[in-house]
Enzyme design. Structure first.
Site, PDB file in Angstrom:
ATOM      1  CB  SER A  99     -62.465 -33.913 -60.669  1.00 38.56           C
ATOM      2  OG  SER A  99     -62.813 -32.944 -61.358  1.00 38.56           O
ATOM      3  CE1 TYR A 139     -59.695 -35.297 -65.017  1.00 34.43           C
ATOM      4  CE2 TYR A 139     -61.718 -33.979 -64.657  1.00 34.43           C
ATOM      5  CZ  TYR A 139     -60.253 -34.441 -64.114  1.00 34.43           C
ATOM      6  OH  TYR A 139     -59.595 -33.859 -63.074  1.00 34.43           O
TER       7      TYR A 139
HETATM    8  N1  LIG Z   1     -56.285 -28.249 -61.102  1.00 34.94           N
HETATM    9  C1  LIG Z   1     -57.522 -28.541 -60.793  1.00 34.94           C
HETATM   10  O1  LIG Z   1     -58.277 -27.559 -60.886  1.00 34.94           O
HETATM   11  C2  LIG Z   1     -58.094 -29.827 -60.742  1.00 34.94           C
HETATM   12  C3  LIG Z   1     -59.445 -29.915 -60.335  1.00 34.94           C
HETATM   13  C4  LIG Z   1     -59.948 -31.064 -60.277  1.00 34.94           C
HETATM   14  C5  LIG Z   1     -59.150 -32.181 -60.198  1.00 34.94           C
HETATM   15  N2  LIG Z   1     -57.832 -32.168 -60.363  1.00 34.94           N
HETATM   16  C6  LIG Z   1     -56.780 -33.225 -60.271  1.00 34.94           C
HETATM   17  O2  LIG Z   1     -55.731 -33.012 -59.477  1.00 34.94           O
HETATM   18  C7  LIG Z   1     -54.645 -33.856 -60.043  1.00 34.94           C
HETATM   19  C8  LIG Z   1     -53.630 -32.885 -60.355  1.00 34.94           C
HETATM   20  O3  LIG Z   1     -53.955 -31.859 -61.368  1.00 34.94           O
HETATM   21  P1  LIG Z   1     -52.926 -30.933 -61.729  1.00 34.94           P
HETATM   22  O4  LIG Z   1     -53.951 -29.430 -61.822  1.00 34.94           O
HETATM   23  O5  LIG Z   1     -51.699 -30.556 -60.921  1.00 34.94           O
HETATM   24  O6  LIG Z   1     -52.527 -31.443 -63.153  1.00 34.94           O
HETATM   25  P2  LIG Z   1     -51.255 -31.350 -64.109  1.00 34.94           P
HETATM   26  O7  LIG Z   1     -51.642 -31.871 -65.271  1.00 34.94           O
HETATM   27  O8  LIG Z   1     -50.589 -30.174 -63.814  1.00 34.94           O
HETATM   28  O9  LIG Z   1     -50.524 -32.500 -63.247  1.00 34.94           O
HETATM   29  C9  LIG Z   1     -50.633 -33.841 -63.501  1.00 34.94           C
HETATM   30  C10 LIG Z   1     -49.306 -34.513 -63.997  1.00 34.94           C
HETATM   31  O10 LIG Z   1     -49.232 -35.762 -63.881  1.00 34.94           O
HETATM   32  C11 LIG Z   1     -48.410 -36.367 -64.832  1.00 34.94           C
HETATM   33  N3  LIG Z   1     -49.088 -37.442 -65.637  1.00 34.94           N
HETATM   34  C12 LIG Z   1     -50.105 -37.817 -66.385  1.00 34.94           C
HETATM   35  N4  LIG Z   1     -50.326 -38.958 -66.728  1.00 34.94           N
HETATM   36  C13 LIG Z   1     -49.083 -39.766 -66.033  1.00 34.94           C
HETATM   37  C14 LIG Z   1     -48.772 -40.925 -65.846  1.00 34.94           C
HETATM   38  N5  LIG Z   1     -49.674 -41.915 -66.582  1.00 34.94           N
HETATM   39  N6  LIG Z   1     -47.739 -41.374 -65.137  1.00 34.94           N
HETATM   40  C15 LIG Z   1     -46.940 -40.388 -64.398  1.00 34.94           C
HETATM   41  N7  LIG Z   1     -47.298 -39.098 -64.724  1.00 34.94           N
HETATM   42  C16 LIG Z   1     -48.294 -38.782 -65.238  1.00 34.94           C
HETATM   43  C17 LIG Z   1     -48.373 -35.048 -66.023  1.00 34.94           C
HETATM   44  O11 LIG Z   1     -47.050 -35.074 -66.717  1.00 34.94           O
HETATM   45  C18 LIG Z   1     -48.579 -33.892 -65.084  1.00 34.94           C
HETATM   46  O12 LIG Z   1     -47.326 -33.377 -64.776  1.00 34.94           O
HETATM   47  C19 LIG Z   1     -55.145 -34.513 -61.313  1.00 34.94           C
HETATM   48  O13 LIG Z   1     -55.469 -35.913 -60.785  1.00 34.94           O
HETATM   49  C20 LIG Z   1     -56.422 -33.797 -61.675  1.00 34.94           C
HETATM   50  O14 LIG Z   1     -57.230 -34.614 -62.314  1.00 34.94           O
HETATM   51  C21 LIG Z   1     -57.100 -30.843 -60.778  1.00 34.94           C
END
Ligand SMILES: NC(=O)c1ccc[n+]([C@@H]2O[C@H](COP(=O)([O-])OP(=O)(O)OC[C@H]3O[C@@H](n4cnc5c(N)ncnc54)[C@H](O)[C@@H]3O)[C@@H](O)[C@H]2O)c1
Length: 326
Positions: free
Chosen positions: A129, A154
């Site tokens: 991130s 985070y």
């Molecule tokens: N969306 C953004 O702007 C953004 C920015 C920086 C980083 N990220 C990273 O990208 C990745 C995806 O983010 P996103 O926006 O799709 O988030 P999201 O919350 O929509 O998706 C994450 C998914 O992981 C699942 N999850 C959480 N803990 C879990 C576990 N222990 N075992 C199995 N499943 C689990 C959740 O149920 C969720 O469906 C994450 O690693 C997040 O940190 C996202």
């Protein structure tokens, strides 16, 4: 090839699965479907993947070592990993710190262990991130910058994921690539993120919270560009030449810094309604500005984001209206 995608019911994971399936890959999706935000949207995303050729879904926690070992045993064809499952969100980490160590440290390590003992492993791609840059004031953020001063748990757990991955690339030659995502938005977006919260507040006529009195800039990245980057990277594993560990780490952003108030203005325009603004001071753990230096990912995999917010916001709002039957 067969790709294990974790976080498959999540925002980015869902779109990555769609693109992989569309090009004919087999996908094993894993998600624990937690209730950090309304699981209905996770089920709705999964329903769109369900029944697609080559897609299998396993409901499991990536930190559950026995469940993940069982999965690896039952699917020896898995040769690539995309680890997107995580506890996301800066603000929630102030109140629920152990959710972050569970998913982002314990879970990430469990996935690395799976890859370590998989003779077929070609590549382990994972989400980091932009929040790892903390309060770095030098812009644009570059992967060469020091990131030793996280300002949220985070961010600290995301940085831990990068460091553990480096160790596994070095020790066991697991080819790993980390992607530092910069504020991703688009259809099927997260209900806890700004675009969705703003649209919801405007529709409902409730005040929208605007931190730092609106003086924020973000490198917003449209979901389709992110997916192109993730898959471009997946197809280009690090070689680890000259004794170097097979390890890459990239920024992946939209390559422009947009004013938050312009982003909000576009949402208002698409909805044909003005927001009620509630201006607030900076939130703890948040940063004022993010801009990604994407030179490395452009050079290595030809990543070229094409969707500006003037195109991406209307597409997000169209989905928002359809999803909510507005
Ligand atoms: N969306 C953004 O702007 C953004 C920015 C920086 C980083 N990220 C990273 O990208 C990745 C995806 O983010 P996103 O926006 O799709 O988030 P999201 O919350 O929509 O998706 C994450 C998914 O992981 C699942 N999850 C959480 N803990 C879990 C576990 N222990 N075992 C199995 N499943 C689990 C959740 O149920 C969720 O469906 C994450 O690693 C997040 O940190 C996202």
């Amino acid at each position: 090839m067969t790709v294990l995608v974790t976080g498959a019911a999540g925002f980015i994971g869902y779109h990555v699965c769609q693109r992989l399936l569309d090009r004919g890959d087999r996908v094993v999706g894993v998600d624990c479907i937690n209730d950090y935000y309304d699981p209905a949207v996770k089920h709705a995303r999964l329903a769109r993947l369900d029944g697609k050729d080559g897609f299998t879904f396993v409901k499991a926690d990536i930190a559950d070592r026995a469940a993940m070992a069982e999965l690896a045993k039952s699917r020896p064809d898995i040769d690539r990993y995309i680890n997107l499952a995580a506890q996301a969100g800066v603000r929630h980490s102030l109140n629920k710190p152990f959710d972050y160590t569970h998913a982002n440290v314990e879970g990430h390590l469990t996935m690395l262990e799976l890859a370590r003992f998989n003779d077929r492993v070609r590549h382990f791609v994972y989400a980091s991130s932009s929040s790892v840059y903390g309060s770095n004031s030098k812009q644009p953020f570059s992967v060469e910058d020091r990131v030793d001063t996280p300002i949220s748990l985070y961010a600290a757990t995301k940085r831990a994921g990068e460091l553990m991955s480096h160790a596994y690339s070095h020790l066991f030659r697991v080819p790993t690539t980390g992607l530092r995502f910069f504020t991703v938005y688009g259809p099927w977006g997260r209900p806890d993120m700004a675009a969705y919260l703003f649209a919801k507040g405007i529709i409902e006529g409730t005040p929208i919270k605007i931190f730092n009195n609106g003086d924020m800039r973000r490198d917003f990245t449209f979901i389709d560009d992110i997916v192109s980057g993730v898959i471009g990277v997946l197809d280009n594993p690090p070689a680890g030449k000259n004794g170097e560990p097979p390890y890459h780490l990239y920024n992946i952003g939209g390559n422009t810094s947009e004013r938050l108030m312009d982003y909000i203005g576009l949402i208002e325009e698409c909805l044909g309604k003005k927001a009620i603004y509630e201006f607030l001071p900076m939130q703890p753990g948040d940063v004022k500005e993010t801009v990604a230096d994407i030179t490395a990912i452009q050079r290595d995999v030809g990543f070229a984001p094409t969707t500006r917010i003037t195109e991406g916001i209307p597409r997000f709002i169209q989905w928002f209206k359809d999803y909510h039957g507005l």
